[in-house]
Write a protein that holds these residues in place. Sequence first.
Motif, short mmCIF file in Angstrom:
data_model
loop_
_atom_site.label_atom_id
_atom_site.label_comp_id
_atom_site.label_asym_id
_atom_site.label_seq_id
_atom_site.Cartn_x
_atom_site.Cartn_y
_atom_site.Cartn_z
N GLU A 5 0.83 -1.20 0.00
CA GLU A 5 0.00 0.00 0.00
C GLU A 5 0.87 1.26 0.00
O GLU A 5 0.59 2.21 -0.72
N LYS A 6 1.92 1.24 0.81
CA LYS A 6 2.82 2.38 0.88
C LYS A 6 3.51 2.60 -0.46
O LYS A 6 3.66 3.74 -0.90
N GLU A 7 3.94 1.51 -1.09
CA GLU A 7 4.61 1.61 -2.38
C GLU A 7 3.67 2.17 -3.44
O GLU A 7 4.08 3.00 -4.26
N LEU A 8 2.42 1.71 -3.43
CA LEU A 8 1.44 2.22 -4.39
C LEU A 8 1.21 3.72 -4.20
O LEU A 8 1.15 4.48 -5.16
N GLU A 9 1.08 4.14 -2.96
CA GLU A 9 0.86 5.56 -2.66
C GLU A 9 2.08 6.39 -3.08
O GLU A 9 1.93 7.46 -3.66
N LYS A 10 3.26 5.87 -2.81
CA LYS A 10 4.50 6.55 -3.18
C LYS A 10 4.59 6.68 -4.71
O LYS A 10 4.94 7.74 -5.24
N GLU A 11 4.25 5.60 -5.40
CA GLU A 11 4.28 5.60 -6.86
C GLU A 11 3.25 6.59 -7.43
O GLU A 11 3.54 7.31 -8.39
#
Length: 84
Positions: A5-11
């Motif tokens: 989830e964090k990676e998706l938000e960062k992306e």
Amino acid sequence: MKQMEKELEKEKKAIKKKFEAEKQKIMQRTEMDEEDKKKLMDELSVREEAQQKEKSKKQKLLKKIKGMEEKLLHGSEAMEQAMK
């Protein structure tokens, strides 16, 4: 899951920043006429919207996987209790 989830938000934030930078570059071009600028901005908006839709799909899928994971965990716990 939280890491994904964090990676998706960062992306998602990185993509938005990239598109904003591209918009600024287009607007700063003085040799282009307004019609060409508008065309480029429209193309950029279409690409941005497509990427946002893709990210939304990924987030929905991640949420669905998370729900299935919880159901599986609760099912396993119920089976263990039933076997006792």
